[in-house]
Design a protein around this motif. Structure first.
Motif, short mmCIF file in Angstrom:
data_model
loop_
_atom_site.label_atom_id
_atom_site.label_comp_id
_atom_site.label_asym_id
_atom_site.label_seq_id
_atom_site.Cartn_x
_atom_site.Cartn_y
_atom_site.Cartn_z
N GLY A 188 -16.00 2.25 -13.03
CA GLY A 188 -16.51 1.36 -11.90
C GLY A 188 -15.84 -0.13 -11.83
N GLY A 189 -15.51 -0.62 -12.95
CA GLY A 189 -15.14 -2.01 -12.95
C GLY A 189 -13.57 -1.85 -12.63
N GLN A 190 -12.79 -1.04 -13.33
CA GLN A 190 -11.61 -0.54 -12.85
C GLN A 190 -11.49 -0.41 -11.39
OE1 GLN A 190 -10.78 2.49 -15.75
NE2 GLN A 190 -9.55 1.03 -16.87
N GLN A 191 -12.25 0.51 -10.84
CA GLN A 191 -12.33 0.62 -9.28
C GLN A 191 -12.52 -0.50 -8.46
OE1 GLN A 191 -14.98 3.72 -7.95
NE2 GLN A 191 -14.24 5.27 -9.42
N GLN A 192 -13.24 -1.47 -8.97
CA GLN A 192 -13.53 -2.52 -8.37
C GLN A 192 -12.35 -3.57 -8.33
OE1 GLN A 192 -14.99 -3.39 -5.81
NE2 GLN A 192 -16.79 -4.34 -6.06
N ARG A 193 -11.60 -3.43 -9.41
CA ARG A 193 -10.38 -4.37 -9.48
C ARG A 193 -9.17 -3.68 -8.58
NH1 ARG A 193 -9.23 -4.92 -15.52
NH2 ARG A 193 -11.07 -3.43 -15.76
N ALA A 231 -2.87 -6.88 -1.59
CA ALA A 231 -1.57 -6.35 -1.52
C ALA A 231 -0.99 -6.80 -0.23
CB ALA A 231 -1.52 -4.82 -1.72
N VAL A 232 -1.77 -6.99 0.78
CA VAL A 232 -1.33 -7.23 2.19
C VAL A 232 -1.11 -8.71 2.15
CG1 VAL A 232 -2.11 -5.25 3.49
CG2 VAL A 232 -3.68 -7.17 3.11
N ASP A 233 -1.10 -9.59 0.99
CA ASP A 233 -1.05 -11.08 1.10
C ASP A 233 -2.01 -11.58 1.99
OD1 ASP A 233 0.24 -12.80 -0.40
OD2 ASP A 233 2.13 -12.02 0.28
N PRO A 234 -3.40 -11.59 1.83
CA PRO A 234 -4.36 -12.18 2.92
C PRO A 234 -4.39 -13.65 2.77
CG PRO A 234 -5.64 -10.91 1.25
CD PRO A 234 -4.07 -10.77 0.81
N GLU A 235 -5.08 -14.28 3.63
CA GLU A 235 -5.16 -15.70 3.12
C GLU A 235 -6.59 -16.08 2.82
OE1 GLU A 235 -4.00 -17.40 7.34
OE2 GLU A 235 -2.53 -15.63 7.13
N VAL A 236 -7.39 -15.18 2.98
CA VAL A 236 -8.89 -15.33 2.98
C VAL A 236 -9.25 -13.77 2.28
CG1 VAL A 236 -11.31 -15.79 3.63
CG2 VAL A 236 -9.16 -16.66 4.90
N LEU A 281 -1.23 -5.09 -8.41
CA LEU A 281 -2.19 -4.83 -9.78
C LEU A 281 -2.16 -5.81 -10.79
CD1 LEU A 281 -1.21 -0.94 -9.84
CD2 LEU A 281 -3.49 -2.07 -9.44
N LYS A 282 -1.01 -6.59 -10.95
CA LYS A 282 -1.06 -7.54 -12.11
C LYS A 282 -1.89 -8.75 -11.64
CE LYS A 282 3.56 -7.08 -14.54
NZ LYS A 282 4.98 -7.17 -14.06
N ARG A 283 -1.90 -9.04 -10.48
CA ARG A 283 -2.77 -10.43 -9.88
C ARG A 283 -4.21 -9.74 -10.07
NH1 ARG A 283 -0.11 -12.68 -4.64
NH2 ARG A 283 1.60 -13.48 -5.48
N ALA A 284 -4.64 -8.66 -9.76
CA ALA A 284 -6.04 -7.74 -9.96
C ALA A 284 -6.32 -7.64 -11.51
CB ALA A 284 -6.06 -6.75 -9.06
N GLY A 285 -5.33 -8.04 -12.41
CA GLY A 285 -5.63 -7.67 -13.75
C GLY A 285 -5.91 -6.45 -14.22
N LEU A 286 -5.17 -5.38 -13.38
CA LEU A 286 -5.31 -4.15 -13.78
C LEU A 286 -4.25 -3.25 -14.21
CD1 LEU A 286 -7.71 -1.79 -13.56
CD2 LEU A 286 -7.01 -1.44 -11.25
N TRP A 287 -3.09 -4.21 -14.15
CA TRP A 287 -1.74 -3.25 -14.08
C TRP A 287 -1.72 -2.71 -15.80
CZ3 TRP A 287 2.17 -1.30 -12.05
CH2 TRP A 287 3.56 -1.41 -12.69
N ASP A 288 -1.92 -3.47 -16.70
CA ASP A 288 -1.94 -2.98 -18.19
C ASP A 288 -2.53 -1.82 -18.32
OD1 ASP A 288 0.05 -4.79 -18.81
OD2 ASP A 288 -1.60 -6.28 -19.32
N GLU A 289 -3.65 -1.43 -17.73
CA GLU A 289 -4.79 -0.55 -17.84
C GLU A 289 -4.17 0.64 -17.05
OE1 GLU A 289 -8.81 -1.73 -17.60
OE2 GLU A 289 -7.75 -3.60 -17.46
N VAL A 290 -3.40 0.77 -16.03
CA VAL A 290 -3.22 1.79 -15.23
C VAL A 290 -1.71 1.84 -15.08
CG1 VAL A 290 -5.02 1.68 -13.87
CG2 VAL A 290 -3.22 0.60 -13.12
N ILE A 334 -11.43 -13.79 -10.31
CA ILE A 334 -11.73 -14.88 -9.17
C ILE A 334 -11.17 -16.14 -9.62
CG2 ILE A 334 -13.52 -15.96 -7.64
CD1 ILE A 334 -15.28 -13.46 -8.11
N HIS A 335 -11.49 -16.70 -10.61
CA HIS A 335 -10.76 -18.05 -11.27
C HIS A 335 -9.27 -17.92 -10.92
CE1 HIS A 335 -13.74 -20.71 -12.80
NE2 HIS A 335 -14.24 -19.61 -13.60
N GLU A 336 -8.72 -16.83 -11.47
CA GLU A 336 -7.21 -16.96 -11.09
C GLU A 336 -6.65 -17.07 -9.79
OE1 GLU A 336 -6.16 -13.97 -14.06
OE2 GLU A 336 -6.93 -15.11 -15.58
N LEU A 337 -7.55 -16.20 -8.88
CA LEU A 337 -7.10 -16.23 -7.43
C LEU A 337 -7.29 -17.30 -6.81
CD1 LEU A 337 -8.33 -12.42 -6.69
CD2 LEU A 337 -5.92 -13.28 -7.30
N ARG A 338 -8.19 -18.21 -7.31
CA ARG A 338 -8.46 -19.30 -6.76
C ARG A 338 -7.34 -20.31 -6.38
NH1 ARG A 338 -11.58 -24.64 -9.34
NH2 ARG A 338 -11.34 -25.92 -7.24
#
Ligand SMILES: Nc1ncnc2c1ncn2[C@@H]1O[C@H](COP(=O)(O)OP(=O)(O)OP(=O)(O)O)[C@@H](O)[C@H]1O
Ligand SMILES: [Mg+2]
Lengths: 458, 258
Positions: B157-162, B170-175, B135-144, B197-201
């Motif tokens: 909607g925006g929170q749902q997408q994050r 959460a499953v540590d994907p590669e792509v 949730l932190k990586r997705a930038g949602l932690w503070d809100e939820v 997206i920038h941060e995840l790059r």
């Protein structure tokens, strides 16, 4: 007047109305633009509908009212004074007089009936003419009124539209009114029953033996708890133990795994199963399943096992309900958005994990509602239990023992030598009312759940 | 926005064709996707962007009429070979959909879903750590963070997408494949996702399908332009937008059609 002749006459007037209305409209001056508001045939329909509908409505009302009027007239006849005060006997004699009046060759068993027959005949003919005459008058007046309103500018088209809506509304009301009517008649008979037996005794009494009723205290042997238990045990427990897993699994297979080709023939097959007359299931239960269940019970050491076990009836009822549960569950699962399923699959979940963790939880309200509807069908089901369940009212948890249901007892109470008016027969109506109310509540509740659930995914 | 020099590609497709019930949807697409850059897929509606994206984690397997030919590899392994386990593949190649599709479960359970089915957490504290990190990586932690047990569908909607992005990481994907992740969102929510997206790059190889040219220019370093089921041009985003080699690309990005 003969009812058939009357209807024929009214229809004839309607046809005349149509023809004259149309003929008049054809000759209207179309004016410079050559366009009219309504076509001639629409004018015709307008007149015809005004001719037919008020008259037919009157006939419908009259045919409901006139038997009461005739009866009233007959009771005023001097011979009627000799009638018994006892309502049941009095009705029987009047009914007989009616039969004799209709068929001159019939001879009356009861002398009073023979005396009353001419009075009945006279009253019938009087009210018949009265009603018929009024109906014809209404037809004529309606047609004349409509005809007088026709003109070039008259909007027959929109008027006809309104009539059409009215007819459709009436048609749809009939089903609803019939249900209400059934309910009221059930209520009426039940109230007569409850004047002799208290509802508490019926609903909470645990002793059921309508064969031996103490006339002074009928309620003592009319306690329906064993019936409710049997109904619940057979319809909501045993049948559902069969129907829920099989119905659910078949729905899951059909919606999630079955290739289109398999689904194309398997779904109709299941639906055909739902259309098998229940009496066929009844045979199956009584002739095949019941002996098998008994043999099984004997093999398990229960030498006194009943050949009319709760298990046999419940199993077959469960099979009967499978397609019902399956199709409700199918709908519920199909209503879960594909996006949800894709979301789970894209996380690397297998199909069965997706079903167990996402689809079923999401579809649960719909599935539960489907099961409740299935229960309400199962407890109202009659034929299977009449053929396969026993009449012995037991409260038991042993599925190999016999149990009886509300529907089975209603049939038993009403067949055979029924003396209407006795608490025994009237009990059938009270039981019917109870069943009606229970299934109604189940249905309302289930439909509300379904509706909520649908809204959640819109 | 620099195009870092790609090392060996994370995923590569060679001569990929997809058809639905015999009707070709994409033809002969070859492309390399690398770890360092965000790759954008652009092109007019119906040109096959989603179709191609879905071949990368075999989501097309869920459509019976879809047929895929050609080679696609992940770290050099053929993902369509019999030896490839689809379940593992999808854990390694995550996906975010156009419309947010949280499960009708709590926020916590939404994020825990993947780790749970893949057995990634040994204990409850482990799981809590994974959920918090995602949730932190997705930038949602503070809100939820104070309402993790609320339903995921109750978020905006925006929170749902994050949340869906958190669920995917959460499953540590590669792509991570994103199919128009912002098309159902307002500009503020969109900006948040772009920032994300920038941060995840760099941590994940990211592919983003988008209809929004500015968005492609903002978030990606490499851009692929699809048209009528073909990959017309693929290169550094700066080149595609300032100096396209193909006439069709130029027409599309200057808005002459599409
Ligand atoms: N499930 C399907 N069954 C049959 N044909 C499909 C299916 N999905 C997509 N197609 C077809 O494949 C082609 C490519 O569709 P696709 O969804 O990949 O386009 P897209 O580029 O993602 O478009 P958009 O930008 O509108 O999302 C279209 O012609 C479409 O009609
Ligand atoms: Mg698309």
């Amino acid at each position: 007047m003969n009812a058939f002749a009357l209807l024929f006459l009214i229809a004839g007037l309607g046809l005349i109305g149509w023809l004259t209305g149309r003929a008049r409209a054809v000759r209207f001056d179309r004016g410079a633009r050559g366009r009219v508001n309504s076509l001639p045939s629409q004018h015709g329909w307008y007149v015809a509908l005004w001719t037919l509908l008020p008259a037919l409505l009157f006939v419908a009302v009259w045919s409901a009212v006139s038997p009461g009027l005739i009866r009233q007239a007959v009771l005023e006849h001097p011979a009627a004074a000799k009638l018994s005060d006892f309502a049941f006997e009095r009705d029987a004699v009047i009914d007989e007089a009616g039969r004799v009046a209709a068929d001159p060759r019939a001879s009356a068993f009861n002398p009073i009936a023979a005396e009353l027959a001419p009075a009945v005949r006279e009253a019938r003919s009087r009210y018949g003419w009265m009603g018929g005459g009024t109906a014809m008058l209404l037809a004529f007046a309606g047609g004349a009124f409509a005809f007088s309103r026709l003109s070039v500018d008259f909007r027959a088209r929109t008027r006809v539209e309104r009539w059409v809506m009215l007819i459709l509304l009436l048609a749809s009301l009939i089903a609803i009114l019939t249900t209400i009517g059934i309910f009221l008649s059930l209520l009426w008979e039940s109230l007569r029953f409850f004047s002799a037996v208290s509802p508490v005794e019926l609903l909470f009494g645990t002793h059921w033996s309508p064969q031996v009723i103490d006339p002074k205290h009928p309620g003592a042997s009319l306690g329906a708890v064993p019936l409710f238990w049997g109904t619940f045990f057979i319809g909501a427990v045993i049948a559902m133990i069969v129907a829920i897993p099989f119905g659910l699994m078949s729905a899951i297979y059909l919606t999630q795994y079955a290739p289109a080709r398999v689904r194309a023939w398997m779904k109709p097959m299941l639906e055909i199963l739902a259309g098998v007359p229940t009496v066929v299931y009844g045979y199956f239960a009584a002739l095949t399943v019941a002996p098998a269940v008994r043999n099984l019970a004997v093999a398990l050491g229960d030498t006194y096992a009943s050949s009319e076990s709760a298990l046999a009836a419940g199993l077959v009822m469960g099979v009967m309900i499978i397609p019902f549960v399956s199709s409700m569950a199918d709908d519920a699962i199909a209503a879960v958005p594909t996006a949800m399923r894709d979301g789970s699959l894209a996380m690397g979940a297998t199909t069965s994990e997706t079903i167990g963790r996402v689809l079923i939880p999401a579809a649960l309200p719909g599935v539960v509602a489907g099961v409740l509807l299935a229960v309400s069908r199962a407890i109202g089901e009659t034929m299977i239990v009449v053929m396969a369940a026993s009449g012995a009212a037991n409260v038991t948890l042993n599925p190999f023992e016999s149990a009886t249901t509300v529907t089975k007892q209603i049939v038993d109470l009403l067949t055979g030598e029924a003396e209407f008016d006795s608490p025994k027969t009237l009990a059938a109506f009270a039981l019917g009312l109870t069943l009606f109310v229970i299934t109604l509540l189940l249905n309302i509740f289930a439909l509300r759940v379904v509706k909520k659930y649908r809204e959640a995914y819109e | 926005m620099t195009d870092r020099v790609p090392s060996s590609p994370k995923m590569s497709a060679r001569g990929v064709n997809v058809s639905y019930g015999g009707t070709p949807a994409i033809q002969d697409v070859s492309i390399d996707i690398d770890m360092e850059n965000v790759t954008a897929f652009i092109g007019p509606s119906g040109c096959g962007k989603s179709t191609f994206l879905r071949t990368l984690n075999r989501m097309n397997d869920t459509i019976p009429s879809a047929k895929v030919t050609g080679d696609i590899t992940l770290d050099g392994e053929d993902i369509y070979s019999a030896a490839m386990d689809v379940v593992q593949l999808r854990a390694r190649v995550g996906m975010v959909f156009q419309k947010p599709n949280p499960f009708p479960k709590s926020i916590f359970e939404n994020v825990a879903y993947g780790p749970r089915i893949h057995g990634l957490a040994a204990s409850r504290p482990d799981m809590e750590a994974i959920v918090e990190r995602s949730l932190k990586r997705a930038g949602l932690w503070d809100e939820v963070k104070d309402r993790l047990s609320d339903s995921g569908t109750a978020l905006s909607g925006g929170q749902q997408q994050r949340l869906c992005i958190a669920r995917a990481i959460a499953v540590d994907p590669e792509v991570i494949l994103m199919d128009e992740p912002c098309s159902a969102l307002d500009p503020i929510a969109t900006a948040k996702i772009e920032e994300l997206i920038h941060e995840l790059r760099g941590r994940y190889a990211i592919v983003v399908v988008t209809h929004n040219m500015q968005q492609a220019a903002r978030v990606s370093q490499r851009t692929a332009f699809f048209h009528l089921g073909q990959l017309v041009e693929y290169g550094a985003t700066d080149d595609i937008f300032t100096n396209p080699r193909q006439e069709r690309t130029k027409d599309y990005i200057t808005g002459r059609y599409g």
